[in-house]
Scaffold this motif. Structure first.
Motif, PDB file in Angstrom:
ATOM      1  N   ARG A 259       0.912  -0.972  -0.466  1.00  0.00           N
ATOM      2  CA  ARG A 259      -0.193  -0.074   0.104  1.00  0.00           C
ATOM      3  C   ARG A 259       1.500   1.322  -0.139  1.00  0.00           C
ATOM      4  NH1 ARG A 259      -4.947  -0.411   1.580  1.00  0.00           N
ATOM      5  NH2 ARG A 259      -5.102   1.361   2.331  1.00  0.00           N
ATOM      6  N   ILE A 260       0.691   2.143  -1.527  1.00  0.00           N
ATOM      7  CA  ILE A 260       1.423   3.232  -0.700  1.00  0.00           C
ATOM      8  C   ILE A 260       0.648   4.412  -1.253  1.00  0.00           C
ATOM      9  CG2 ILE A 260       3.193   4.140  -2.609  1.00  0.00           C
ATOM     10  CD1 ILE A 260       3.771   1.824  -3.468  1.00  0.00           C
ATOM     11  N   LEU A 261       0.875   5.626  -0.695  1.00  0.00           N
ATOM     12  CA  LEU A 261       0.522   7.073  -0.830  1.00  0.00           C
ATOM     13  C   LEU A 261       1.492   7.992  -1.544  1.00  0.00           C
ATOM     14  CD1 LEU A 261      -2.066   9.009   0.955  1.00  0.00           C
ATOM     15  CD2 LEU A 261      -0.716   9.285   2.218  1.00  0.00           C
ATOM     16  N   VAL A 262       1.151   8.575  -2.131  1.00  0.00           N
ATOM     17  CA  VAL A 262       1.173   9.111  -3.163  1.00  0.00           C
ATOM     18  C   VAL A 262       0.792  10.644  -2.506  1.00  0.00           C
ATOM     19  CG1 VAL A 262       1.421  10.431  -5.584  1.00  0.00           C
ATOM     20  CG2 VAL A 262       1.672   7.861  -5.131  1.00  0.00           C
ATOM     21  N   VAL A 263       2.051  12.051  -1.868  1.00  0.00           N
ATOM     22  CA  VAL A 263       1.521  13.186  -2.093  1.00  0.00           C
ATOM     23  C   VAL A 263       1.911  14.201  -2.656  1.00  0.00           C
ATOM     24  CG1 VAL A 263       0.947  14.701  -0.038  1.00  0.00           C
ATOM     25  CG2 VAL A 263       1.086  12.268   0.743  1.00  0.00           C
TER      26      VAL A 263
ATOM     27  N   GLN B 198      -2.833   5.076  -2.854  1.00  0.00           N
ATOM     28  CA  GLN B 198      -3.938   5.880  -2.671  1.00  0.00           C
ATOM     29  C   GLN B 198      -3.210   7.269  -3.270  1.00  0.00           C
ATOM     30  OE1 GLN B 198      -5.804   4.339   1.302  1.00  0.00           O
ATOM     31  NE2 GLN B 198      -7.000   5.825   0.436  1.00  0.00           N
ATOM     32  N   GLU B 199      -3.519   8.159  -3.277  1.00  0.00           N
ATOM     33  CA  GLU B 199      -3.167   9.769  -3.369  1.00  0.00           C
ATOM     34  C   GLU B 199      -4.019  10.880  -2.154  1.00  0.00           C
ATOM     35  OE1 GLU B 199      -3.841  11.455  -7.743  1.00  0.00           O
ATOM     36  OE2 GLU B 199      -3.510   9.309  -8.352  1.00  0.00           O
ATOM     37  N   ALA B 200      -3.334  11.922  -2.088  1.00  0.00           N
ATOM     38  CA  ALA B 200      -3.158  13.251  -1.449  1.00  0.00           C
ATOM     39  C   ALA B 200      -3.220  14.191  -2.720  1.00  0.00           C
ATOM     40  CB  ALA B 200      -3.071  12.824  -0.034  1.00  0.00           C
ATOM     41  N   ALA B 201      -3.217  15.872  -2.312  1.00  0.00           N
ATOM     42  CA  ALA B 201      -2.897  16.625  -3.238  1.00  0.00           C
ATOM     43  C   ALA B 201      -2.805  17.797  -2.449  1.00  0.00           C
ATOM     44  CB  ALA B 201      -4.874  17.201  -4.388  1.00  0.00           C
ATOM     45  N   ASN B 202      -2.596  17.612  -1.118  1.00  0.00           N
ATOM     46  CA  ASN B 202      -2.012  18.229  -0.426  1.00  0.00           C
ATOM     47  C   ASN B 202      -0.615  17.656   1.410  1.00  0.00           C
ATOM     48  OD1 ASN B 202      -3.548  18.572   1.842  1.00  0.00           O
ATOM     49  ND2 ASN B 202      -4.632  19.398   0.350  1.00  0.00           N
TER      50      ASN B 202
ATOM     51  N   ILE C 152       5.009   8.736  -0.585  1.00  0.00           N
ATOM     52  CA  ILE C 152       6.555   9.225  -1.150  1.00  0.00           C
ATOM     53  C   ILE C 152       5.904  10.070  -1.250  1.00  0.00           C
ATOM     54  CG2 ILE C 152       6.668  10.100  -4.167  1.00  0.00           C
ATOM     55  CD1 ILE C 152       6.466   6.170  -4.365  1.00  0.00           C
ATOM     56  N   THR C 153       6.083  11.477  -1.407  1.00  0.00           N
ATOM     57  CA  THR C 153       5.897  12.679  -1.423  1.00  0.00           C
ATOM     58  C   THR C 153       6.351  13.811  -1.746  1.00  0.00           C
ATOM     59  OG1 THR C 153       5.113  14.203   1.021  1.00  0.00           O
ATOM     60  CG2 THR C 153       6.636  13.318   1.178  1.00  0.00           C
ATOM     61  N   ASP C 154       5.802  15.090  -2.176  1.00  0.00           N
ATOM     62  CA  ASP C 154       6.563  16.240  -2.675  1.00  0.00           C
ATOM     63  C   ASP C 154       6.579  16.863  -1.270  1.00  0.00           C
ATOM     64  OD1 ASP C 154       7.609  18.063  -4.671  1.00  0.00           O
ATOM     65  OD2 ASP C 154       5.571  19.440  -4.550  1.00  0.00           O
TER      66      ASP C 154
ATOM     67  N   ILE D  59       9.808   8.435   0.755  1.00  0.00           N
ATOM     68  CA  ILE D  59      10.523   9.381  -0.181  1.00  0.00           C
ATOM     69  C   ILE D  59      10.460  10.942  -0.692  1.00  0.00           C
ATOM     70  CG2 ILE D  59      11.456   8.939  -2.677  1.00  0.00           C
ATOM     71  CD1 ILE D  59      11.054   5.744  -2.956  1.00  0.00           C
ATOM     72  N   LEU D  60      11.047  11.051  -0.442  1.00  0.00           N
ATOM     73  CA  LEU D  60      10.709  12.225   0.037  1.00  0.00           C
ATOM     74  C   LEU D  60      11.148  12.695  -1.806  1.00  0.00           C
ATOM     75  CD1 LEU D  60      10.057  15.336   1.255  1.00  0.00           C
ATOM     76  CD2 LEU D  60      12.284  15.916   1.425  1.00  0.00           C
ATOM     77  N   MET D  61      10.098  14.015  -2.526  1.00  0.00           N
ATOM     78  CA  MET D  61      11.008  14.509  -3.921  1.00  0.00           C
ATOM     79  C   MET D  61      10.730  15.904  -4.158  1.00  0.00           C
ATOM     80  SD  MET D  61       7.755  12.527  -6.136  1.00  0.00           S
ATOM     81  CE  MET D  61       6.225  12.996  -4.993  1.00  0.00           C
ATOM     82  N   THR D  62      11.214  16.674  -4.278  1.00  0.00           N
ATOM     83  CA  THR D  62      12.025  18.930  -4.064  1.00  0.00           C
ATOM     84  C   THR D  62      11.900  18.590  -5.693  1.00  0.00           C
ATOM     85  OG1 THR D  62      12.575  19.864  -2.901  1.00  0.00           O
ATOM     86  CG2 THR D  62      13.718  18.147  -3.011  1.00  0.00           C
ATOM     87  N   ALA D  63      11.829  19.928  -6.127  1.00  0.00           N
ATOM     88  CA  ALA D  63      12.572  20.454  -7.209  1.00  0.00           C
ATOM     89  C   ALA D  63      13.543  21.811  -6.194  1.00  0.00           C
ATOM     90  CB  ALA D  63      11.484  21.471  -7.591  1.00  0.00           C
ATOM     91  N   GLU D  64      13.293  21.555  -5.539  1.00  0.00           N
ATOM     92  CA  GLU D  64      14.321  23.117  -4.787  1.00  0.00           C
ATOM     93  C   GLU D  64      15.325  21.653  -3.923  1.00  0.00           C
ATOM     94  OE1 GLU D  64      12.471  24.552  -1.500  1.00  0.00           O
ATOM     95  OE2 GLU D  64      10.080  24.516  -2.816  1.00  0.00           O
ATOM     96  N   GLY D  65      16.576  21.189  -4.070  1.00  0.00           N
ATOM     97  CA  GLY D  65      17.131  20.095  -3.961  1.00  0.00           C
ATOM     98  C   GLY D  65      18.118  21.048  -3.206  1.00  0.00           C
ATOM     99  N   SER D  66      18.155  20.585  -2.255  1.00  0.00           N
ATOM    100  CA  SER D  66      19.967  20.983  -1.219  1.00  0.00           C
ATOM    101  C   SER D  66      19.949  20.246  -0.694  1.00  0.00           C
ATOM    102  CB  SER D  66      19.311  23.102  -0.870  1.00  0.00           C
ATOM    103  OG  SER D  66      18.329  22.501   0.389  1.00  0.00           O
ATOM    104  N   GLU D  67      21.489  20.587   0.379  1.00  0.00           N
ATOM    105  CA  GLU D  67      21.563  19.881   1.265  1.00  0.00           C
ATOM    106  C   GLU D  67      21.546  20.542   2.721  1.00  0.00           C
ATOM    107  OE1 GLU D  67      25.871  21.148   2.125  1.00  0.00           O
ATOM    108  OE2 GLU D  67      26.398  19.645   0.388  1.00  0.00           O
ATOM    109  N   GLU D  68      20.313  21.260   2.833  1.00  0.00           N
ATOM    110  CA  GLU D  68      19.869  21.331   3.934  1.00  0.00           C
ATOM    111  C   GLU D  68      18.546  20.985   4.197  1.00  0.00           C
ATOM    112  OE1 GLU D  68      17.827  25.908   6.176  1.00  0.00           O
ATOM    113  OE2 GLU D  68      18.557  26.124   4.451  1.00  0.00           O
TER     114      GLU D  68
END
Length: 200
Positions: free
Chosen positions: A2-6, A29-33, A50-52, A77-86
């Motif tokens: 079972r996987i949740l995509v946010v 399952q999905e969530a928009a926020n 798997i979340t943004d 698992i975290l996804m980001t368009a703002e990749g940084s070491e922080e």
């Protein structure tokens, strides 16, 4: 599994569910926020989230922290368009298993999903995210509230001048393994006990 995509992007949710998670092995399952993801995660047992990172109302890391505080240890698992070491360090502290900067290679995401699901709780194991941070050029040191070292990447040896003979610094007070006054001053003032980047 079972996987949740946010993710607040409809396109990204569709891409993940129809391309990468279309296998019959997955119930998705999905969530928009983040708020919606939090509600679903608290109400249902998931094997993986798997979340943004950047989302309205509640970002991905805030959602993960709240889940951990609620006693949920679901792999993330975290996804980001703002990749940084922080962001990577914050993700590691929050217990994120892996970290992807958008746009990413679908094949690499598939491999990460499979390996994260196959990896149950491994005591003393290293997540791919920890390995990613370890390769960073800048010293990255994570401390607990009492100033003891929870994590130190390879580059941190540049500012740790009193290493023990075995080279193991985890659990040691920072003041015992460095005389770098700038580093000690920064750590005494740092919010949440972590320091990122270059030290004079």
């Amino acid at each position: 599994h079972r996987i949740l995509v946010v993710d607040d992007s409809v396109e990204m949710r569709d891409f993940l569910t129809s391309t990468i998670l279309s296998d019959d092995r997955y119930i998705v399952q999905e969530a928009a926020n983040g708020s919606g993801g939090m509600r679903l995660a608290l109400a249902n047992p998931f094997d993986l989230i798997i979340t943004d990172y950047a989302m309205p109302e509640l970002n991905g890391l805030e959602m993960v922290r709240m889940l951990r505080e609620s006693g949920h240890s679901t792999a993330v698992i975290l996804m980001t368009a703002e990749g940084s070491e922080e962001i990577a360090v914050q993700a590691l502290r929050a217990g994120v298993a892996d970290y992807f900067i958008k746009p990413f290679d679908p094949f690499e995401m598939e491999k990460a999903i499979e390996s994260t699901l196959a990896r149950a709780v491994v005591i003393g194991g290293r997540s791919p995210l920890a390995s990613w941070i370890d390769r960073a050029f800048d010293p990255i040191i994570i401390l607990d509230g009492a100033g003891h070292v929870l994590y130190a990447n390879s580059a941190s040896s540049l500012v740790l001048d009193a290493l023990p003979p075995d080279g193991i610094v985890l659990g040691l007070p920072l003041a015992e393994i460095t005389s770098n006054a700038s580093l000690l001053d920064l750590c005494s003032l740092a919010a949440e006990g972590f320091v990122i980047g270059e030290v004079p």
